[in-house]
Motif scaffolding. Structure first.
Motif, PDB file in Angstrom:
ATOM      1  N   PRO A  35       7.066  -9.040   2.328  1.00 38.78           N
ATOM      2  CA  PRO A  35       7.919  -8.280   1.407  1.00 38.78           C
ATOM      3  C   PRO A  35       7.429  -6.832   1.349  1.00 38.78           C
ATOM      4  O   PRO A  35       6.244  -6.556   1.448  1.00 38.78           O
ATOM      5  CB  PRO A  35       7.712  -8.984   0.069  1.00 38.78           C
ATOM      6  CG  PRO A  35       7.173 -10.337   0.408  1.00 38.78           C
ATOM      7  CD  PRO A  35       6.363 -10.150   1.652  1.00 38.78           C
ATOM      8  N   PHE A  36       8.375  -5.932   1.157  1.00 40.31           N
ATOM      9  CA  PHE A  36       8.009  -4.517   1.056  1.00 40.31           C
ATOM     10  C   PHE A  36       7.479  -4.219  -0.337  1.00 40.31           C
ATOM     11  O   PHE A  36       6.870  -3.217  -0.569  1.00 40.31           O
ATOM     12  CB  PHE A  36       9.209  -3.622   1.337  1.00 40.31           C
ATOM     13  CG  PHE A  36       9.729  -3.690   2.746  1.00 40.31           C
ATOM     14  CD1 PHE A  36      10.796  -2.895   3.122  1.00 40.31           C
ATOM     15  CD2 PHE A  36       9.173  -4.526   3.693  1.00 40.31           C
ATOM     16  CE1 PHE A  36      11.293  -2.951   4.413  1.00 40.31           C
ATOM     17  CE2 PHE A  36       9.670  -4.589   4.985  1.00 40.31           C
ATOM     18  CZ  PHE A  36      10.736  -3.799   5.351  1.00 40.31           C
TER      19      PHE A  36
ATOM     20  N   PHE B 224       4.612  -2.610  -1.880  1.00 41.88           N
ATOM     21  CA  PHE B 224       4.569  -2.647  -3.349  1.00 41.88           C
ATOM     22  C   PHE B 224       4.299  -4.067  -3.830  1.00 41.88           C
ATOM     23  O   PHE B 224       3.598  -4.276  -4.822  1.00 41.88           O
ATOM     24  CB  PHE B 224       5.880  -2.123  -3.932  1.00 41.88           C
ATOM     25  CG  PHE B 224       6.042  -0.639  -3.797  1.00 41.88           C
ATOM     26  CD1 PHE B 224       5.761   0.204  -4.851  1.00 41.88           C
ATOM     27  CD2 PHE B 224       6.471  -0.070  -2.599  1.00 41.88           C
ATOM     28  CE1 PHE B 224       5.903   1.586  -4.739  1.00 41.88           C
ATOM     29  CE2 PHE B 224       6.623   1.303  -2.473  1.00 41.88           C
ATOM     30  CZ  PHE B 224       6.331   2.131  -3.538  1.00 41.88           C
ATOM     31  N   TRP B 225       4.859  -5.038  -3.112  1.00 38.53           N
ATOM     32  CA  TRP B 225       4.646  -6.439  -3.475  1.00 38.53           C
ATOM     33  C   TRP B 225       3.172  -6.809  -3.402  1.00 38.53           C
ATOM     34  O   TRP B 225       2.625  -7.432  -4.315  1.00 38.53           O
ATOM     35  CB  TRP B 225       5.458  -7.335  -2.541  1.00 38.53           C
ATOM     36  CG  TRP B 225       5.081  -8.783  -2.620  1.00 38.53           C
ATOM     37  CD1 TRP B 225       5.457  -9.691  -3.571  1.00 38.53           C
ATOM     38  CD2 TRP B 225       4.234  -9.493  -1.711  1.00 38.53           C
ATOM     39  NE1 TRP B 225       4.898 -10.918  -3.317  1.00 38.53           N
ATOM     40  CE2 TRP B 225       4.140 -10.827  -2.175  1.00 38.53           C
ATOM     41  CE3 TRP B 225       3.547  -9.142  -0.540  1.00 38.53           C
ATOM     42  CZ2 TRP B 225       3.390 -11.799  -1.510  1.00 38.53           C
ATOM     43  CZ3 TRP B 225       2.801 -10.095   0.122  1.00 38.53           C
ATOM     44  CH2 TRP B 225       2.734 -11.407  -0.367  1.00 38.53           C
TER      45      TRP B 225
ATOM     46  N   ASN C  49       0.267  -7.537  -6.629  1.00 36.63           N
ATOM     47  CA  ASN C  49       0.075  -8.977  -6.731  1.00 36.63           C
ATOM     48  C   ASN C  49      -1.413  -9.266  -6.919  1.00 36.63           C
ATOM     49  O   ASN C  49      -2.210  -9.091  -5.993  1.00 36.63           O
ATOM     50  CB  ASN C  49       0.596  -9.649  -5.453  1.00 36.63           C
ATOM     51  CG  ASN C  49       0.551 -11.147  -5.511  1.00 36.63           C
ATOM     52  OD1 ASN C  49      -0.161 -11.740  -6.325  1.00 36.63           O
ATOM     53  ND2 ASN C  49       1.302 -11.799  -4.636  1.00 36.63           N
ATOM     54  N   PRO C  50      -1.824  -9.740  -8.107  1.00 36.66           N
ATOM     55  CA  PRO C  50      -3.250  -9.958  -8.358  1.00 36.66           C
ATOM     56  C   PRO C  50      -3.879 -11.012  -7.461  1.00 36.66           C
ATOM     57  O   PRO C  50      -5.112 -11.090  -7.372  1.00 36.66           O
ATOM     58  CB  PRO C  50      -3.286 -10.385  -9.832  1.00 36.66           C
ATOM     59  CG  PRO C  50      -1.915 -10.862 -10.140  1.00 36.66           C
ATOM     60  CD  PRO C  50      -0.999 -10.067  -9.281  1.00 36.66           C
ATOM     61  N   GLU C  51      -3.060 -11.804  -6.798  1.00 37.62           N
ATOM     62  CA  GLU C  51      -3.597 -12.810  -5.882  1.00 37.62           C
ATOM     63  C   GLU C  51      -3.863 -12.253  -4.492  1.00 37.62           C
ATOM     64  O   GLU C  51      -4.407 -12.958  -3.635  1.00 37.62           O
ATOM     65  CB  GLU C  51      -2.634 -13.993  -5.795  1.00 37.62           C
ATOM     66  CG  GLU C  51      -2.456 -14.731  -7.120  1.00 37.62           C
ATOM     67  CD  GLU C  51      -1.543 -15.925  -6.987  1.00 37.62           C
ATOM     68  OE1 GLU C  51      -1.015 -16.164  -5.875  1.00 37.62           O
ATOM     69  OE2 GLU C  51      -1.342 -16.623  -8.001  1.00 37.62           O
ATOM     70  N   ARG C  52      -3.488 -10.997  -4.272  1.00 37.45           N
ATOM     71  CA  ARG C  52      -3.688 -10.359  -2.971  1.00 37.45           C
ATOM     72  C   ARG C  52      -4.867  -9.396  -3.035  1.00 37.45           C
ATOM     73  O   ARG C  52      -5.049  -8.685  -4.033  1.00 37.45           O
ATOM     74  CB  ARG C  52      -2.433  -9.583  -2.560  1.00 37.45           C
ATOM     75  CG  ARG C  52      -1.177 -10.410  -2.391  1.00 37.45           C
ATOM     76  CD  ARG C  52      -1.100 -11.052  -1.040  1.00 37.45           C
ATOM     77  NE  ARG C  52      -1.160 -10.087   0.051  1.00 37.45           N
ATOM     78  CZ  ARG C  52      -0.805 -10.368   1.306  1.00 37.45           C
ATOM     79  NH1 ARG C  52      -0.370 -11.570   1.617  1.00 37.45           N
ATOM     80  NH2 ARG C  52      -0.906  -9.457   2.257  1.00 37.45           N
ATOM     81  N   PRO C  53      -5.691  -9.313  -1.984  1.00 33.71           N
ATOM     82  CA  PRO C  53      -6.829  -8.383  -2.001  1.00 33.71           C
ATOM     83  C   PRO C  53      -6.407  -6.920  -2.085  1.00 33.71           C
ATOM     84  O   PRO C  53      -7.164  -6.084  -2.594  1.00 33.71           O
ATOM     85  CB  PRO C  53      -7.549  -8.680  -0.675  1.00 33.71           C
ATOM     86  CG  PRO C  53      -6.538  -9.365   0.184  1.00 33.71           C
ATOM     87  CD  PRO C  53      -5.650 -10.121  -0.753  1.00 33.71           C
ATOM     88  N   GLU C  54      -5.188  -6.604  -1.627  1.00 30.02           N
ATOM     89  CA  GLU C  54      -4.715  -5.217  -1.684  1.00 30.02           C
ATOM     90  C   GLU C  54      -4.664  -4.682  -3.110  1.00 30.02           C
ATOM     91  O   GLU C  54      -4.796  -3.473  -3.344  1.00 30.02           O
ATOM     92  CB  GLU C  54      -3.314  -5.104  -1.057  1.00 30.02           C
ATOM     93  CG  GLU C  54      -3.244  -5.431   0.412  1.00 30.02           C
ATOM     94  CD  GLU C  54      -2.958  -6.912   0.666  1.00 30.02           C
ATOM     95  OE1 GLU C  54      -2.525  -7.233   1.784  1.00 30.02           O
ATOM     96  OE2 GLU C  54      -3.176  -7.745  -0.254  1.00 30.02           O
TER      97      GLU C  54
END
Length: 228
Positions: free
Chosen positions: A227-228, A134-135, A139-144
């Protein structure tokens, strides 16, 4: 000799992980749904083959019975089998995604527990994904955060949670979920992303060779806890 079972190991990360563990002296069982492809992969690697479809209870039981009869125990279990389930979302596709990526973990783990309990250093590694964090996906800084893979992400979140809960239920066995890194495999070909298989398999192999004092109940990537 460490006895290891890797599900979905006829190609990709599972295949490369099998090769790395064989080089470390493991007796590796290549688990694969397709008997022809699995047997060929095992022969090429110098591993052993068991037909194993993580969505089929009888197939799972038979595979673990085969390993038990031949080895008497299982030291390492790597849950690698998985599907992306990209494209249109509907009920049957959702059921298949969860059956493969999450329920399959339950089937194989439950069948393997009696053999794992006979090991002096039992280890279970779930090849999960930061897409199930979920983290990461918020998170807009993550590609996910920009990848709309609802069924894959949800089923991998379930896979990580199952891993954590198994760690709580069986403190004598180390259970960890691993994000191996974005990898160029058949599963990700449509996205045109990912690094070669080798570095990602090295992450999985490292967690498959933990010592008795290693952590349990975690989600990790090559840099450390996620982090989950």
């Amino acid at each position: 000799m460490t006895v290891t079972l890797i599900t979905g190991a006829n190609k990709g990360i599972g295949y490369e992980t099998a090769g790395r563990l064989l080089a470390l002296g493991h007796t590796v069982y290549v688990g694969a749904r397709d008997a022809g492809r699995g047997a060929h992969a095992a022969a090429t690697l110098g591993a052993r083959f068991v037909q194993l479809d993580v969505t089929d209870d009888e197939s799972v039981r038979a595979a673990l019975d085969t390993i038990g009869a031949a080895e008497g125990r299982l030291d390492v279990l790597v849950h690698n089998a998985g599907i992306l389930a990209a494209g249109p979302i509907d009920g049957p596709t959702a059921l298949l995604a969860f059956d493969t990526n999450a329920v399959g973990i339950v089937r194989v783990t439950e069948a393997a527990l009696p053999l794992l309990r006979k090991s002096a250093n039992p280890t279970v590694v779930t090849v999960s994904s930061s897409m199930g964090s979920f983290w990461a996906v918020t998170n807009p800084e993550r590609p996910e955060s920009g990848l709309p893979l609802a069924l894959y992400a949800a089923s991998k979140a379930a896979a990580t949670m199952l891993t954590v809960q198994y760690a709580k239920a069986h403190p004598g066995i180390r259970f960890n979920a691993v994000e191996p890194g974005a990898t160029a495999t058949d599963m990700t070909a449509a996205f045109g992303i990912g690094r070669p298989v080798g570095p990602s398999a090295a992450v999985v192999a490292r967690w498959a060779t933990l010592g008795p004092d290693g952590p349990t109940g975690t989600l990790q990537d090559e840099r450390g806890p996620l982090p989950f």
